[in-house]
Scaffold this motif. Structure first.
Motif, PDB file in Angstrom:
ATOM      1  N   THR A   1       0.834  -1.195   0.000  1.00 62.24           N
ATOM      2  CA  THR A   1       0.000   0.000   0.000  1.00 62.24           C
ATOM      3  C   THR A   1       0.868   1.244   0.000  1.00 62.24           C
ATOM      4  O   THR A   1       0.593   2.201  -0.716  1.00 62.24           O
ATOM      5  CB  THR A   1      -0.933   0.011   1.227  1.00 62.24           C
ATOM      6  OG1 THR A   1      -1.715  -1.178   1.211  1.00 62.24           O
ATOM      7  CG2 THR A   1      -1.838   1.213   1.219  1.00 62.24           C
ATOM      8  N   ASP A   2       1.936   1.226   0.809  1.00 64.48           N
ATOM      9  CA  ASP A   2       2.856   2.366   0.838  1.00 64.48           C
ATOM     10  C   ASP A   2       3.507   2.575  -0.523  1.00 64.48           C
ATOM     11  O   ASP A   2       3.624   3.702  -0.991  1.00 64.48           O
ATOM     12  CB  ASP A   2       3.936   2.157   1.904  1.00 64.48           C
ATOM     13  CG  ASP A   2       3.374   2.271   3.321  1.00 64.48           C
ATOM     14  OD1 ASP A   2       2.306   2.891   3.486  1.00 64.48           O
ATOM     15  OD2 ASP A   2       4.005   1.737   4.246  1.00 64.48           O
TER      16      ASP A   2
ATOM     17  N   GLN B   1       3.902   5.562  -5.583  1.00 66.99           N
ATOM     18  CA  GLN B   1       3.832   5.571  -7.043  1.00 66.99           C
ATOM     19  C   GLN B   1       2.776   6.552  -7.517  1.00 66.99           C
ATOM     20  O   GLN B   1       2.984   7.284  -8.480  1.00 66.99           O
ATOM     21  CB  GLN B   1       3.531   4.164  -7.584  1.00 66.99           C
ATOM     22  CG  GLN B   1       3.453   4.093  -9.099  1.00 66.99           C
ATOM     23  CD  GLN B   1       4.749   4.449  -9.772  1.00 66.99           C
ATOM     24  OE1 GLN B   1       5.817   4.075  -9.316  1.00 66.99           O
ATOM     25  NE2 GLN B   1       4.661   5.202 -10.851  1.00 66.99           N
ATOM     26  N   LEU B   2       1.644   6.600  -6.823  1.00 61.79           N
ATOM     27  CA  LEU B   2       0.588   7.543  -7.168  1.00 61.79           C
ATOM     28  C   LEU B   2       1.083   8.985  -7.016  1.00 61.79           C
ATOM     29  O   LEU B   2       0.854   9.826  -7.884  1.00 61.79           O
ATOM     30  CB  LEU B   2      -0.641   7.315  -6.294  1.00 61.79           C
ATOM     31  CG  LEU B   2      -1.803   8.274  -6.487  1.00 61.79           C
ATOM     32  CD1 LEU B   2      -2.327   8.216  -7.909  1.00 61.79           C
ATOM     33  CD2 LEU B   2      -2.914   7.954  -5.504  1.00 61.79           C
ATOM     34  N   LYS B   3       1.788   9.266  -5.914  1.00 64.99           N
ATOM     35  CA  LYS B   3       2.348  10.606  -5.714  1.00 64.99           C
ATOM     36  C   LYS B   3       3.313  10.958  -6.829  1.00 64.99           C
ATOM     37  O   LYS B   3       3.289  12.069  -7.372  1.00 64.99           O
ATOM     38  CB  LYS B   3       3.057  10.686  -4.364  1.00 64.99           C
ATOM     39  CG  LYS B   3       2.138  10.737  -3.183  1.00 64.99           C
ATOM     40  CD  LYS B   3       2.938  10.817  -1.892  1.00 64.99           C
ATOM     41  CE  LYS B   3       2.069  10.745  -0.664  1.00 64.99           C
ATOM     42  NZ  LYS B   3       2.851  10.764   0.576  1.00 64.99           N
ATOM     43  N   ALA B   4       4.173  10.005  -7.196  1.00 65.32           N
ATOM     44  CA  ALA B   4       5.151  10.250  -8.261  1.00 65.32           C
ATOM     45  C   ALA B   4       4.444  10.505  -9.593  1.00 65.32           C
ATOM     46  O   ALA B   4       4.831  11.411 -10.346  1.00 65.32           O
ATOM     47  CB  ALA B   4       6.109   9.070  -8.386  1.00 65.32           C
ATOM     48  N   ASP B   5       3.408   9.730  -9.888  1.00 68.75           N
ATOM     49  CA  ASP B   5       2.651   9.928 -11.127  1.00 68.75           C
ATOM     50  C   ASP B   5       2.023  11.315 -11.177  1.00 68.75           C
ATOM     51  O   ASP B   5       2.091  12.011 -12.190  1.00 68.75           O
ATOM     52  CB  ASP B   5       1.554   8.868 -11.265  1.00 68.75           C
ATOM     53  CG  ASP B   5       2.092   7.492 -11.586  1.00 68.75           C
ATOM     54  OD1 ASP B   5       3.269   7.391 -11.986  1.00 68.75           O
ATOM     55  OD2 ASP B   5       1.333   6.516 -11.426  1.00 68.75           O
ATOM     56  N   LEU B   6       1.409  11.714 -10.069  1.00 71.14           N
ATOM     57  CA  LEU B   6       0.759  13.025 -10.031  1.00 71.14           C
ATOM     58  C   LEU B   6       1.771  14.167 -10.105  1.00 71.14           C
ATOM     59  O   LEU B   6       1.518  15.182 -10.755  1.00 71.14           O
ATOM     60  CB  LEU B   6      -0.120  13.135  -8.786  1.00 71.14           C
ATOM     61  CG  LEU B   6      -1.343  12.216  -8.780  1.00 71.14           C
ATOM     62  CD1 LEU B   6      -2.076  12.312  -7.454  1.00 71.14           C
ATOM     63  CD2 LEU B   6      -2.272  12.528  -9.925  1.00 71.14           C
ATOM     64  N   GLU B   7       2.913  14.011  -9.447  1.00 70.02           N
ATOM     65  CA  GLU B   7       3.956  15.040  -9.538  1.00 70.02           C
ATOM     66  C   GLU B   7       4.486  15.150 -10.960  1.00 70.02           C
ATOM     67  O   GLU B   7       4.721  16.251 -11.465  1.00 70.02           O
ATOM     68  CB  GLU B   7       5.096  14.717  -8.567  1.00 70.02           C
ATOM     69  CG  GLU B   7       4.738  14.953  -7.118  1.00 70.02           C
ATOM     70  CD  GLU B   7       5.824  14.494  -6.155  1.00 70.02           C
ATOM     71  OE1 GLU B   7       6.943  14.164  -6.611  1.00 70.02           O
ATOM     72  OE2 GLU B   7       5.561  14.468  -4.946  1.00 70.02           O
ATOM     73  N   HIS B   8       4.659  14.002 -11.613  1.00 69.34           N
ATOM     74  CA  HIS B   8       5.147  13.971 -12.988  1.00 69.34           C
ATOM     75  C   HIS B   8       4.155  14.672 -13.914  1.00 69.34           C
ATOM     76  O   HIS B   8       4.541  15.493 -14.755  1.00 69.34           O
ATOM     77  CB  HIS B   8       5.346  12.509 -13.402  1.00 69.34           C
ATOM     78  CG  HIS B   8       6.170  12.308 -14.616  1.00 69.34           C
ATOM     79  ND1 HIS B   8       7.473  12.717 -14.709  1.00 69.34           N
ATOM     80  CD2 HIS B   8       5.874  11.718 -15.800  1.00 69.34           C
ATOM     81  CE1 HIS B   8       7.942  12.412 -15.888  1.00 69.34           C
ATOM     82  NE2 HIS B   8       6.990  11.795 -16.580  1.00 69.34           N
TER      83      HIS B   8
END
Length: 110
Positions: free
Chosen positions: A8-9, A14-21
């Motif tokens: 989950t972490d 990965q979700l944070k990285a995708d959104l930042e990208h």
């Protein structure tokens, strides 16, 4: 509250990285529109659209996986409860009766 698993972490990271990208690409697009360089805008727009589609596909896949895991977990819990009731019918009847009495008392207090 349930404890977070490493998976989950990792998924959250990965979700944070995708959104930042995606955010970075959109900021580049906004900055490029101030330039009014037509070829630069077109390239950045295509790049932003591609990243948006990639992010959307990843989020959809994650959502489907989480839904499947939750469904399987609930199914396992229901099966366990069903087995317990079949293995201990009188205990289950006693629990049901006790819950009924408590609910009756709470409703009667109104």
């Amino acid at each position: 509250m349930a404890s977070r698993t490493p998976r989950t972490d990792a998924s959250t990271e990965q979700l944070k990285a995708d959104l930042e990208h995606l955010t970075q690409t959109l900021e580049e697009l906004v900055g490029a529109t101030a330039d009014d360089s037509r070829s630069n805008i077109k390239q950045l727009r295509e790049k932003a659209e591609q990243r948006l589609q990639e992010t959307r596909h990843r989020l959809e896949a994650r959502g489907e996986r989480l839904y499947s895991e939750a469904r399987d977990s609930v199914r396992d819990q229901v099966d366990s409860c069903d087995r317990y009731v079949h293995d201990n019918p009188w205990t289950s009847v006693g629990i049901g009766a006790a819950v009924g009495v408590v609910i009756g008392l709470l409703i009667g207090r109104r």
